[in-house]
Design a protein around this motif. Structure first.
Motif, PDB file in Angstrom:
ATOM      1  N   ASP A   1      -2.727   8.161  -6.758  1.00 10.78           N
ATOM      2  CA  ASP A   1      -1.928   8.075  -8.007  1.00 10.78           C
ATOM      3  C   ASP A   1      -2.812   8.045  -9.266  1.00 10.78           C
ATOM      4  O   ASP A   1      -2.338   8.688 -10.280  1.00 10.78           O
ATOM      5  CB  ASP A   1      -1.119   7.028  -7.695  1.00 10.78           C
ATOM      6  N   VAL A   2      -3.753   7.135  -9.185  1.00 11.55           N
ATOM      7  CA  VAL A   2      -4.534   7.015 -10.181  1.00 11.55           C
ATOM      8  C   VAL A   2      -6.168   7.106  -9.837  1.00 11.55           C
ATOM      9  O   VAL A   2      -6.541   6.796  -8.702  1.00 11.55           O
ATOM     10  CB  VAL A   2      -4.369   5.762 -10.931  1.00 11.55           C
ATOM     11  N   ARG A   3      -6.789   7.909 -10.481  1.00 15.94           N
ATOM     12  CA  ARG A   3      -8.304   8.088 -10.178  1.00 15.94           C
ATOM     13  C   ARG A   3      -9.297   7.339 -11.251  1.00 15.94           C
ATOM     14  O   ARG A   3      -9.071   7.965 -12.454  1.00 15.94           O
ATOM     15  CB  ARG A   3      -8.584   9.804 -10.120  1.00 15.94           C
ATOM     16  N   LEU A   4     -10.219   6.636 -10.805  1.00 19.93           N
ATOM     17  CA  LEU A   4     -11.015   6.014 -11.973  1.00 19.93           C
ATOM     18  C   LEU A   4     -12.266   6.548 -11.573  1.00 19.93           C
ATOM     19  O   LEU A   4     -12.752   6.562 -10.576  1.00 19.93           O
ATOM     20  CB  LEU A   4     -10.972   4.461 -11.876  1.00 19.93           C
ATOM     21  N   HIS A   5     -13.269   6.780 -12.713  1.00 22.57           N
ATOM     22  CA  HIS A   5     -14.677   7.005 -12.507  1.00 22.57           C
ATOM     23  C   HIS A   5     -15.429   6.597 -13.673  1.00 22.57           C
ATOM     24  O   HIS A   5     -14.878   6.320 -14.906  1.00 22.57           O
ATOM     25  CB  HIS A   5     -14.774   8.198 -12.063  1.00 22.57           C
ATOM     26  N   CYS A   6     -16.684   6.098 -13.416  1.00 25.94           N
ATOM     27  CA  CYS A   6     -17.508   5.763 -14.485  1.00 25.94           C
ATOM     28  C   CYS A   6     -18.387   6.937 -15.051  1.00 25.94           C
ATOM     29  O   CYS A   6     -18.985   7.753 -14.075  1.00 25.94           O
ATOM     30  CB  CYS A   6     -18.532   4.549 -14.262  1.00 25.94           C
ATOM     31  N   ALA A   7     -18.658   7.011 -16.149  1.00 26.73           N
ATOM     32  CA  ALA A   7     -19.461   8.130 -16.782  1.00 26.73           C
ATOM     33  C   ALA A   7     -20.444   7.568 -18.033  1.00 26.73           C
ATOM     34  O   ALA A   7     -19.932   6.450 -18.337  1.00 26.73           O
ATOM     35  CB  ALA A   7     -18.478   9.363 -17.404  1.00 26.73           C
ATOM     36  N   THR A   8     -21.363   8.372 -18.552  1.00 28.62           N
ATOM     37  CA  THR A   8     -22.136   8.067 -19.507  1.00 28.62           C
ATOM     38  C   THR A   8     -22.778   6.728 -19.415  1.00 28.62           C
ATOM     39  O   THR A   8     -22.257   5.865 -20.269  1.00 28.62           O
ATOM     40  CB  THR A   8     -21.427   8.334 -20.817  1.00 28.62           C
TER      41      THR A   8
ATOM     42  N   ARG B   1     -23.578  -0.142 -20.436  1.00 27.63           N
ATOM     43  CA  ARG B   1     -22.287   0.368 -21.241  1.00 27.63           C
ATOM     44  C   ARG B   1     -21.796   1.526 -20.455  1.00 27.63           C
ATOM     45  O   ARG B   1     -22.489   2.470 -19.945  1.00 27.63           O
ATOM     46  CB  ARG B   1     -22.818   0.973 -22.386  1.00 27.63           C
ATOM     47  N   VAL B   2     -20.611   1.453 -20.377  1.00 30.14           N
ATOM     48  CA  VAL B   2     -20.118   2.473 -19.260  1.00 30.14           C
ATOM     49  C   VAL B   2     -18.719   3.178 -19.748  1.00 30.14           C
ATOM     50  O   VAL B   2     -17.754   2.237 -20.400  1.00 30.14           O
ATOM     51  CB  VAL B   2     -19.543   1.949 -17.912  1.00 30.14           C
ATOM     52  N   GLU B   3     -18.615   4.226 -19.848  1.00 28.58           N
ATOM     53  CA  GLU B   3     -17.294   5.108 -20.205  1.00 28.58           C
ATOM     54  C   GLU B   3     -16.377   5.241 -18.756  1.00 28.58           C
ATOM     55  O   GLU B   3     -17.007   5.979 -18.019  1.00 28.58           O
ATOM     56  CB  GLU B   3     -17.530   6.260 -20.701  1.00 28.58           C
ATOM     57  N   VAL B   4     -15.395   4.237 -18.790  1.00 24.56           N
ATOM     58  CA  VAL B   4     -14.456   4.358 -17.826  1.00 24.56           C
ATOM     59  C   VAL B   4     -13.175   5.347 -18.046  1.00 24.56           C
ATOM     60  O   VAL B   4     -12.796   5.126 -19.065  1.00 24.56           O
ATOM     61  CB  VAL B   4     -14.115   3.102 -17.350  1.00 24.56           C
ATOM     62  N   ARG B   5     -13.051   6.370 -17.020  1.00 21.78           N
ATOM     63  CA  ARG B   5     -11.963   7.295 -17.253  1.00 21.78           C
ATOM     64  C   ARG B   5     -11.145   7.267 -16.128  1.00 21.78           C
ATOM     65  O   ARG B   5     -11.294   6.967 -14.979  1.00 21.78           O
ATOM     66  CB  ARG B   5     -12.638   8.623 -17.286  1.00 21.78           C
ATOM     67  N   ALA B   6      -9.850   7.334 -16.542  1.00 20.03           N
ATOM     68  CA  ALA B   6      -8.527   7.238 -15.667  1.00 20.03           C
ATOM     69  C   ALA B   6      -7.918   8.652 -15.651  1.00 20.03           C
ATOM     70  O   ALA B   6      -7.635   9.230 -16.859  1.00 20.03           O
ATOM     71  CB  ALA B   6      -7.683   6.108 -15.973  1.00 20.03           C
ATOM     72  N   HIS B   7      -7.324   9.287 -14.624  1.00 20.56           N
ATOM     73  CA  HIS B   7      -6.594  10.396 -14.541  1.00 20.56           C
ATOM     74  C   HIS B   7      -5.652   9.930 -13.591  1.00 20.56           C
ATOM     75  O   HIS B   7      -5.781   9.263 -12.521  1.00 20.56           O
ATOM     76  CB  HIS B   7      -7.412  11.615 -14.126  1.00 20.56           C
TER      77      HIS B   7
ATOM     78  N   VAL C   1      -4.954   4.141  -5.279  1.00 15.93           N
ATOM     79  CA  VAL C   1      -6.010   4.222  -6.455  1.00 15.93           C
ATOM     80  C   VAL C   1      -7.402   4.587  -5.834  1.00 15.93           C
ATOM     81  O   VAL C   1      -7.813   4.091  -4.812  1.00 15.93           O
ATOM     82  CB  VAL C   1      -6.191   2.918  -7.146  1.00 15.93           C
ATOM     83  N   SER C   2      -7.997   5.509  -6.416  1.00 10.64           N
ATOM     84  CA  SER C   2      -9.265   5.956  -6.186  1.00 10.64           C
ATOM     85  C   SER C   2     -10.497   5.325  -7.072  1.00 10.64           C
ATOM     86  O   SER C   2     -10.178   5.750  -8.493  1.00 10.64           O
ATOM     87  CB  SER C   2      -9.511   7.344  -5.607  1.00 10.64           C
ATOM     88  N   VAL C   3     -11.570   4.986  -6.738  1.00 14.20           N
ATOM     89  CA  VAL C   3     -12.712   4.754  -7.634  1.00 14.20           C
ATOM     90  C   VAL C   3     -13.745   5.588  -7.077  1.00 14.20           C
ATOM     91  O   VAL C   3     -14.418   5.456  -5.954  1.00 14.20           O
ATOM     92  CB  VAL C   3     -13.132   3.444  -7.578  1.00 14.20           C
ATOM     93  N   ALA C   4     -14.355   6.502  -8.006  1.00 16.01           N
ATOM     94  CA  ALA C   4     -15.366   7.428  -7.654  1.00 16.01           C
ATOM     95  C   ALA C   4     -16.559   6.578  -7.481  1.00 16.01           C
ATOM     96  O   ALA C   4     -17.024   5.735  -8.116  1.00 16.01           O
ATOM     97  CB  ALA C   4     -15.535   8.512  -8.644  1.00 16.01           C
ATOM     98  N   THR C   5     -17.512   6.971  -6.339  1.00 16.57           N
ATOM     99  CA  THR C   5     -18.828   6.439  -6.298  1.00 16.57           C
ATOM    100  C   THR C   5     -19.812   6.797  -7.141  1.00 16.57           C
ATOM    101  O   THR C   5     -19.598   7.960  -7.936  1.00 16.57           O
ATOM    102  CB  THR C   5     -19.508   6.880  -4.753  1.00 16.57           C
ATOM    103  N   GLY C   6     -20.959   6.096  -7.392  1.00 11.12           N
ATOM    104  CA  GLY C   6     -21.925   6.365  -8.465  1.00 11.12           C
ATOM    105  C   GLY C   6     -22.111   5.250  -9.251  1.00 11.12           C
ATOM    106  O   GLY C   6     -21.601   3.945  -8.970  1.00 11.12           O
ATOM    107  N   PRO C   7     -22.969   4.981 -10.071  1.00 10.23           N
ATOM    108  CA  PRO C   7     -23.319   4.059 -10.788  1.00 10.23           C
ATOM    109  C   PRO C   7     -22.255   3.218 -11.753  1.00 10.23           C
ATOM    110  O   PRO C   7     -21.279   3.947 -12.193  1.00 10.23           O
ATOM    111  CB  PRO C   7     -24.317   4.453 -12.109  1.00 10.23           C
TER     112      PRO C   7
END
Length: 270
Positions: free
Chosen positions: A195-202, A219-225, A83-89
């Motif tokens: 296998d799964v990529r997670l990142h935080c947006a907006t 407040r974070v929109e967490v997206r998974a692909h 699993v990957s978690v993109a860096t950023g806020p």
């Protein structure tokens, strides 16, 4: 435990210090022994000896916080997956949330290459420190240290794999090690083939109404692909962290008291 240069050894062309092969081998052996020593100490301080995951138990899941479960295939972190978690806020808080849920369930976890990880902040987020091994400075042996921890822990976090220059062959080797050991490899940063990529947006902080007041939550929109998330992926709007420091489902927007993270408050850690 990072390698330190030998002050008495200079390079032949005068451009700086250099290490002979024996010294580099010694440093590498020390880092690997550090990783194995962490495993031994964790077993010693546990109520019972740690049992390494059994190869082939990829159908088992490591638990995640309830608000994150709908984003992940099967509702958790599948053993044997990467699993990957993109860096950023928001990435640091998301990492803490995943570590907290897993460690509270008795999972053994390790974090490699994140010297800035604060034990106090982790504990406040709910992470069980007695179930957490830290290798803040793996040096150039990140891959070897990660492989050693995957042999004995359930969840291994690698921070900054792209900065470490991990080759595609090394990524494939570590992913295969996780599958064989029934562990979860979580990369904090880019990991092609995860296998799964997670990142935080907006991302927005809430609580500073018209520039006044205290920041209460983010407040974070967490997206998974990735595999099992569908072609469009999955997303959820969460509080990360919420007012109590934990992850929570975000309530419907009231239209006031939100501050975009691109302002000064973006400097708040994690």
């Amino acid at each position: 435990m990072a390698a330190s240069p030998d002050p008495g050894a200079g390079s032949r062309d005068g451009r700086g210090p250099s290490r002979d092969p024996a010294a580099r081998a010694c440093d590498r052996g020390g880092r690997l022994e550090l990783a194995r020593g962490l495993l031994r100490r964790m077993e010693t301080r546990s109520e019972r000896p740690h049992e390494a995951p059994v190869p082939g138990e990829d159908g088992r899941l490591l638990p995640v916080p309830g608000p994150l479960a709908p984003l992940l295939p099967g509702g958790g972190l599948r053993r044997g997956s990467t699993v990957s978690v993109a860096t950023g806020p928001g990435a640091g808080s998301l990492l803490f949330a995943l570590l907290a849920a897993a460690s509270q369930d008795g999972t053994w976890a390790g974090v490699i290459g994140r010297p800035g990880l604060g034990a106090v902040a982790a504990a406040e987020a709910g992470v069980r420190l007695d179930r957490l091994a830290l290798v803040p400075e793996p040096g150039p042996d990140l891959v070897a240290v990660a492989a050693a921890l995957l042999d004995g822990l359930d969840l291994v976090v690698m921070s900054g794999p792209e900065r470490a220059g991990i080759r595609a062959a090394d990524r494939q080797r570590l992913a295969a090690r996780a599958r064989q050991r029934g562990a979860v490899l979580l990369a904090l940063g880019s990991w092609p083939g995860a296998d799964v990529r997670l990142h935080c947006a907006t991302v927005h902080w809430e609580g500073a109404d018209a520039g006044a007041g205290r920041l209460r939550s983010r407040r974070v929109e967490v997206r998974a692909h990735g595999r099992g998330t569908g072609a469009a992926g999955r997303s959820a709007e969460l509080l990360l962290p919420g007012p109590d420091g934990r992850v929570a489902v975000a309530p419907q927007r009231a239209g006031r008291g939100t501050v975009p993270s691109t302002r000064v408050v973006a400097a708040v850690a994690g």
